[in-house]
Design a protein around this motif. Structure first.
Motif, PDB file in Angstrom:
ATOM      1  N   THR A 161      -4.179 -15.934 -21.129  1.00 37.79           N
ATOM      2  CA  THR A 161      -3.264 -16.461 -20.481  1.00 37.79           C
ATOM      3  C   THR A 161      -2.255 -17.288 -20.908  1.00 37.79           C
ATOM      4  O   THR A 161      -1.138 -17.502 -20.598  1.00 37.79           O
ATOM      5  CB  THR A 161      -3.676 -16.889 -18.974  1.00 37.79           C
ATOM      6  N   ASP A 162      -2.702 -18.283 -21.887  1.00 35.25           N
ATOM      7  CA  ASP A 162      -1.910 -19.192 -22.505  1.00 35.25           C
ATOM      8  C   ASP A 162      -1.402 -18.365 -23.817  1.00 35.25           C
ATOM      9  O   ASP A 162      -1.721 -18.736 -24.711  1.00 35.25           O
ATOM     10  CB  ASP A 162      -2.865 -20.543 -22.976  1.00 35.25           C
ATOM     11  N   SER A 163      -0.508 -17.586 -23.784  1.00 31.56           N
ATOM     12  CA  SER A 163      -0.037 -16.788 -24.640  1.00 31.56           C
ATOM     13  C   SER A 163       1.188 -17.369 -25.410  1.00 31.56           C
ATOM     14  O   SER A 163       1.544 -16.849 -26.415  1.00 31.56           O
ATOM     15  CB  SER A 163       0.311 -15.221 -24.388  1.00 31.56           C
ATOM     16  N   ILE A 209      -3.108 -14.986 -11.095  1.00 27.86           N
ATOM     17  CA  ILE A 209      -2.257 -15.560 -11.712  1.00 27.86           C
ATOM     18  C   ILE A 209      -2.551 -16.927 -12.123  1.00 27.86           C
ATOM     19  O   ILE A 209      -2.986 -17.700 -11.157  1.00 27.86           O
ATOM     20  CB  ILE A 209      -0.800 -15.927 -10.749  1.00 27.86           C
ATOM     21  N   ASP A 210      -2.675 -17.270 -13.342  1.00 29.53           N
ATOM     22  CA  ASP A 210      -3.120 -18.388 -14.070  1.00 29.53           C
ATOM     23  C   ASP A 210      -2.057 -19.539 -13.776  1.00 29.53           C
ATOM     24  O   ASP A 210      -0.729 -19.149 -14.409  1.00 29.53           O
ATOM     25  CB  ASP A 210      -3.725 -18.344 -15.424  1.00 29.53           C
ATOM     26  N   THR A 211      -1.949 -20.576 -13.456  1.00 29.29           N
ATOM     27  CA  THR A 211      -0.638 -21.488 -13.082  1.00 29.29           C
ATOM     28  C   THR A 211      -0.926 -22.597 -14.033  1.00 29.29           C
ATOM     29  O   THR A 211      -2.006 -23.213 -14.384  1.00 29.29           O
ATOM     30  CB  THR A 211      -0.579 -21.636 -11.613  1.00 29.29           C
ATOM     31  N   PRO A 212       0.382 -23.454 -14.344  1.00 28.92           N
ATOM     32  CA  PRO A 212       0.246 -24.816 -14.930  1.00 28.92           C
ATOM     33  C   PRO A 212      -0.508 -25.691 -13.919  1.00 28.92           C
ATOM     34  O   PRO A 212       0.052 -25.800 -12.740  1.00 28.92           O
ATOM     35  CB  PRO A 212       1.484 -24.798 -15.534  1.00 28.92           C
ATOM     36  N   LYS A 244      -8.427 -24.231 -15.459  1.00 28.75           N
ATOM     37  CA  LYS A 244      -7.963 -22.907 -14.740  1.00 28.75           C
ATOM     38  C   LYS A 244      -7.885 -21.951 -15.729  1.00 28.75           C
ATOM     39  O   LYS A 244      -8.324 -20.791 -15.485  1.00 28.75           O
ATOM     40  CB  LYS A 244      -6.426 -23.279 -14.149  1.00 28.75           C
ATOM     41  N   THR A 245      -7.381 -22.073 -17.091  1.00 31.94           N
ATOM     42  CA  THR A 245      -7.246 -21.051 -17.910  1.00 31.94           C
ATOM     43  C   THR A 245      -8.639 -20.803 -18.476  1.00 31.94           C
ATOM     44  O   THR A 245      -8.786 -19.429 -18.852  1.00 31.94           O
ATOM     45  CB  THR A 245      -6.238 -21.549 -19.165  1.00 31.94           C
ATOM     46  N   SER A 246      -9.528 -21.656 -18.728  1.00 28.06           N
ATOM     47  CA  SER A 246     -10.914 -21.454 -19.174  1.00 28.06           C
ATOM     48  C   SER A 246     -11.461 -20.535 -18.002  1.00 28.06           C
ATOM     49  O   SER A 246     -12.133 -19.551 -18.503  1.00 28.06           O
ATOM     50  CB  SER A 246     -11.696 -22.608 -19.359  1.00 28.06           C
ATOM     51  N   ILE A 300      -1.882 -26.536 -23.217  1.00 22.74           N
ATOM     52  CA  ILE A 300      -1.891 -26.612 -21.800  1.00 22.74           C
ATOM     53  C   ILE A 300      -1.100 -25.479 -21.455  1.00 22.74           C
ATOM     54  O   ILE A 300      -0.338 -24.794 -22.327  1.00 22.74           O
ATOM     55  CB  ILE A 300      -1.169 -28.020 -21.276  1.00 22.74           C
ATOM     56  N   THR A 301      -1.106 -25.167 -20.152  1.00 25.80           N
ATOM     57  CA  THR A 301      -0.405 -24.218 -19.576  1.00 25.80           C
ATOM     58  C   THR A 301       1.221 -24.543 -19.003  1.00 25.80           C
ATOM     59  O   THR A 301       1.255 -25.436 -18.343  1.00 25.80           O
ATOM     60  CB  THR A 301      -0.973 -23.269 -18.432  1.00 25.80           C
ATOM     61  N   ILE A 302       2.069 -23.766 -19.456  1.00 32.06           N
ATOM     62  CA  ILE A 302       3.464 -24.072 -19.102  1.00 32.06           C
ATOM     63  C   ILE A 302       3.946 -23.129 -18.102  1.00 32.06           C
ATOM     64  O   ILE A 302       4.584 -23.392 -17.285  1.00 32.06           O
ATOM     65  CB  ILE A 302       4.402 -24.165 -20.446  1.00 32.06           C
TER      66      ILE A 302
HETATM   67 MG   LIG Z   1      -4.139 -23.454 -18.158  1.00 33.76          MG
END
Ligand SMILES: [Mg+2]
Ligand SMILES: Nc1nc2c(ncn2[C@@H]2O[C@H](COP(=O)(O)OP(=O)(O)OP(=O)(O)O)[C@@H](O)[C@H]2O)c(=O)[nH]1
Length: 655
Positions: A43-45, A73-76, A16-18, A54-56
Motif C-alpha cells: 500500500t505504500d506504493s 483502505i490503508d490511510t496516512p 497501519k501499513t505493517s 510514511i503513508t501519504i
Molecule cells: Mg502507513
C-alpha cells in the motif's frame, strides 16, 4: 459477491501499513511480507512513501474471508494528511483503529475516534506492537477506556508483553468473573439482554453473549479491543475473524438510481485519470454516460456529465477486473476526465457540505523557480487539487500570484516533491500566512427596497452569530412561494459567496443568515438582479453586526525529559501556547494545551535542541481563538471592492 469496506486508521507510525501487509499475507494474497522500512509494502506504493517510510495517500487492497470480499483502505496517520482520512471515512462500513501498546493513546487517535463515534462507524481496536519493549497491556486498556471510549471490551489478554514471544489469548466472554463485567457492559445498551441476564444468568450461553456483542458493535455501541503485533503476526487471525463477525456487511439496492462517491484520484502509468468510487446504490457500468455532482466554492451543487470507458473492481490485493460495480463495491473508474475527489456519481443526494476535520490553516504563495514554467505550474497545481481539493489553489485577480493552503511542513515537502517528480517543476514557497476567520459579533440587518435602489428587487437579510463549528447556515423567513425558486437560489448562493470574505477579507464562519424581505417585478427582474443586490445588503448587515478576527489553534501534546520541562514551558509561552495540563510519569513529563497554528512549526524545530533530542511533539487542528489587538486584513483578496472596508465606509456610506 458483496463487499465489506474497512479502513485502517491511527496516529502516525502506529503500524497501519505493517498490519495491512500482515492481513494480506494471512488471507493468502501475498506470499512475502513487505516491510515499511525497506519500502516494499503493497500500500505504500508511491515513490515518496517508500523513500520516507510514511503513508501519504490512502490505498486500497482487497482480500477474501470466508467468501466475503473485503476492501481495505490503508490511510496516512500524519496530521498533515488528515484530509485523506476524511475521504476514506466517507466510504467505510467499519474501521480498525490501531493503537500502539508502547506509545499508548496519542492525540491523533483521539480525534479519529471522536469522529468515528460521531459518524457511528463500527470500530475494532487493534492494540499493536505487543512484541516491542515497553508494551503495556492493562495500562493501555485503562488509557483506551479513559481517552477513547468507556464502552470498550478487551477480547484478548497478553502473555509476555514486550518480547518477541508475546502472545495474545482470547478468553471466552461468558466464563468466570469476566461474564459479569461483559454482561454489565452489554446490559447498558440493551434492556432485553439485561432482563435475560437478571432472570436466569446461568442459561445465557457464549452464543448469546456473542450475538448481543455483534449487535452492539454493528450499531457502534461497543468497541472490542484485540491485542497483537503486525510484525510477529500475533493476534492477526483473531482480528480477521472479528472483521468477518463484527463488522456489518453492506446493503444497498442494485436496482436503485446510481449513487457513488469518489474518494481518491490516481493516474494510470499512461497519464489517464483513475477515479476510485464507492458505490452506495445502483450499478456502475463501463461505456455508460454518468452525471456527476460536486459542491462549488459557495456550497452550491454543480452538475457535470461524463462517460465511463472502463469500470473495475478489486479482486485480489491491488489487482482489479472489469465488471459491473454494485452496492458496496469499490471500483476504479476510467474515462471521467472532469471528476475530482469528493464528487458524487449518479445522484447529488447526501453530497457532503462540510468537512469532519478542520481545514488547513496556513496559506503560502508559491511559484515555479523558472518563470517560463509558471503557466504550466498553475495547471499542474490544479491537477493536484483534483486529488487533494483542500489545497485550495487560488490565483489573485490583481497580481496573479498563486497560493495554496497547507496543513504543515510535511505536506509542503510532499507537494514540492510531487511537482518535481511528476512534472519536473522546481517549486518555490514564499511567505506563509495564517488563514484567519471572521466571526460575527452582534446581530446586523440590511435592507434594500425596490424603487429605492438601482435594481428591480427587494432584499432584506439578518446576520447573527452561531456556535463554533456550525459554519454558515441560511434560513428563509419569507413565504417561500412569494419568490421563484431560481431567485431564492441566486440569493442563497450569493450569500455564501459573499461570506467567503468578511470585513477584514477573511472567511466569515459560524453565523446564521436569515432572508427577511423580498420583492420583484414580473417579468422585469432577473436572478442577476438578486445576485448584484444581495452582496450590498449582506455587507451592510455585516457592518452593523461587526466581526472579530480569530486565529486557528492546535491542541498539542508534548513529551519531554523531566529536566527540560521548564525550558520547554517557557518556549511554549513565548509561542503564545497555553499549557492546561502537565502529567509526570517516571522520567518524562507530558504537557497538554493549545497553541496558535502559526507557532507549531517553530516549536517542532526548536524542540530537539530544548529536550536533548528526546522530545515528542504532536499537534492537531482544533478550532479558532480570538486574536487580541488590531485585526490583520487579508493580504490577497478576490478583487471585489465590496470586500474592502474603505469601499464600504466611503462608497456605501454605511461602514
Ligand atoms: Mg502507513
Ligand atoms: N516491533 C514492532 N514494530 C512495528 C509493529 N508494527 C509496526 N511497527 C514498526 O513501526 C513503524 C511504523 O510502521 P507503519 O506500518 O509504517 O505505520 P503506519 O501506521 O502505517 O505509519 P503512517 O502510515 O506513516 O502513519 C515501522 O518501523 C514498523 O516496522 C509491531 O507490531 N511491532
Amino acid at each position: 459477491m458483496g463487499s465489506l469496506n474497512i479502513g485502517i486508521v491511527a496516529h502516525v507510525d502506529a503500524g497501519k501499513t505493517s498490519l495491512t501487509e500482515r492481513l494480506l499475507h494471512h488471507t493468502g494474497v501475498i506470499d512475502q511480507i513487505g516491510s515499511v522500512d525497506a519500502g516494499s509494502t503493497q500500500t505504500d506504493s508511491m515513490e515518496m512513501e517508500r523513500r520516507r517510510g510514511i503513508t501519504i495517500r490512502s490505498a486500497v487492497v482487497s482480500f477474501t474471508i470466508d467468501g466475503l470480499r473485503v476492501n481495505l483502505i490503508d490511510t496516512p496517520g500524519h496530521p498533515d494528511f488528515i484530509a485523506e482520512v476524511e475521504r476514506a471515512l466517507r466510504v467505510l462500513d467499519g474501521a480498525v483503529l490501531v493503537v500502539s501498546c508502547v506509545e499508548g493513546v496519542q492525540a491523533q487517535t483521539r480525534i479519529l475516534m471522536r469522529t468515528l463515534i460521531r459518524l457511528r462507524i463500527p470500530v475494532l481496536i487493534f492494540a499493536n506492537k505487543i512484541d516491542r519493549g515497553g508494551a503495556r497491556h492493562h495500562e493501555l486498556l485503562d488509557d483506551i477506556g479513559e481517552k477513547l471510549t468507556p464502552r470498550r471490551l478487551a477480547m484478548s489478554t497478553v502473555t509476555g508483553p514486550g518480547t518477541a514471544q508475546a502472545r495474545s489469548v482470547p478468553p471466552p466472554l461468558s466464563e468466570g468473573n469476566r461474564a459479569a463485567s461483559v454482561a454489565d457492559l452489554l446490559a447498558g445498551r440493551s434492556d432485553a439482554f439485561l432482563e435475560s441476564y437478571l432472570s436466569d444468568t446461568a442459561r445465557l450461553t457464549e452464543t448469546d453473549y456473542r450475538a448481543e456483542l455483534v449487535r452492539q458493535v454493528r450499531r457502534a455501541q461497543v468497541v472490542p479491543v484485540y491485542f497483537g503485533s503486525a510484525v510477529t503476526g500475533e493476534g492477526v487471525d483473531e482480528l480477521l475473524r472479528a472483521v468477518r463477525e463484527f463488522l456489518p456487511p453492506p446493503g444497498g439496492d442494485p436496482s436503485a438510481r446510481l449513487r457513488a462517491s469518489i474518494f481518491k484520484i490516481d493516474w494510470a502509468p499512461g497519464g489517464e485519470k483513475v477515479a476510485y468510487a464507492r458505490v452506495h446504490a445502483g450499478r456502475l457500468t463501463a461505456r455508460e454516460p454518468v452525471d456527476t455532482y460536486r459542491r462549488g466554492r459557495t456550497g452550491e451543487v454543480v452538475e457535470g456529465h461524463g462517460r465511463t470507458t472502463s469500470v473495475r473492481v478489486f479482486t485480489h490485493g491491488t489487482t482489479t477486473h472489469e465488471t459491473v460495480a454494485g452496492p458496496g463495491d469499490i471500483a476504479t473508474v476510467y474515462g471521467l476526465t472532469q471528476v475530482r475527489v469528493g464528487d458524487q456519481l449518479g445522484s447529488p443526494e447526501g453530497l457532503p457540505s462540510g468537512g469532519y476535520f478542520a481545514p488547513p490553516s496556513l496559506e503560502t504563495v508559491v511559484r515555479a523557480a523558472r518563470p517560463d514554467q509558471n503557466a504550466r505550474f498553475y495547471r499542474c497545481l490544479l491537477r493536484l487539487a483534483e486529488e487533494d481539493p483542500l489545497i485550495d489553489v487560488r490565483r489573485d485577480e490583481t497580481d496573479r500570484s498563486i497560493s495554496v493552503a497547507l496543513y504543515g511542513e510535511v505536506q509542503r515537502e510532499v507537494v514540492k516533491g510531487l511537482m518535481l517528480d511528476r512534472h519536473g517543476i522546481e517549486m518555490v514557497f514564499e511567505e506563509t500566512t495564517t488563514v484567519y476567520v471572521e466571526k460575527v459579533e452582534g446581530t446586523g440587518h440590511g435592507l434594500e427596497v425596490i424603487r429605492h435602489n438601482e435594481f428591480p428587487a427587494t432584499v432584506g437579510l439578518r446576520i447573527e452569530p452561531a456556535p463554533a463549528g456550525t459554519g454558515v447556515r441560511y434560513r428563509i423567513a419569507v413565504e417561500p412561494g412569494g419568490l421563484p425558486a431560481a431567485f431564492h437560489r441566486a440569493i442563497e448562493e450569493t450569500v455564501r459567496r459573499t461570506l467567503r470574505q468578511g470585513l477584514y477579507g477573511w472567511e466569515v464562519v459560524d453565523c446564521v443568515v436569515t432572508l427577511t424581505d423580498t420583492a420583484y417585478f414580473s417579468p422585469v427582474t432577473s436572478a442577476g438582479d438578486f445576485r448584484k443586490l444581495t452582496p450590498l445588503v449582506l455587507m451592510a448587515a455585516l457592518c452593523t453586526a461587526g466581526t472579530t478576527v480569530h486565529e486557528p489553534v492546535n491542541r498539542f501534546e508534548v513529551e519531554v525529559p523531566d529536566d527540560t520541562v521548564h525550558a520547554v514551558i517557557s518556549r511554549l509561552a513565548a509561542a503564545r501556547a497555553v499549557v492546561d495540563r502537565c502529567d509526570t510519569r517516571g522520567p518524562v513529563s507530558r504537557l497538554h494545551g493549545t497553541i496558535p497554528a502559526s507557532s507549531v512549526h517553530d516549536i517542532e524545530r526548536q524542540l530537539p535542541g530544548l529536550s536533548h533530542g528526546e522530545g515528542v511533539f504532536v499537534a492537531t487542528p482544533s478550532g479558532h481563538r480570538r486574536l487580541a489587538g488590531n485585526p490583520p486584513t487579508r493580504p490577497r483578496t478576490d478583487g471585489n471592492p465590496l470586500h474592502r472596508r474603505e469601499y464600504l465606509t466611503h462608497v456605501l456610506g454605511r461602514g
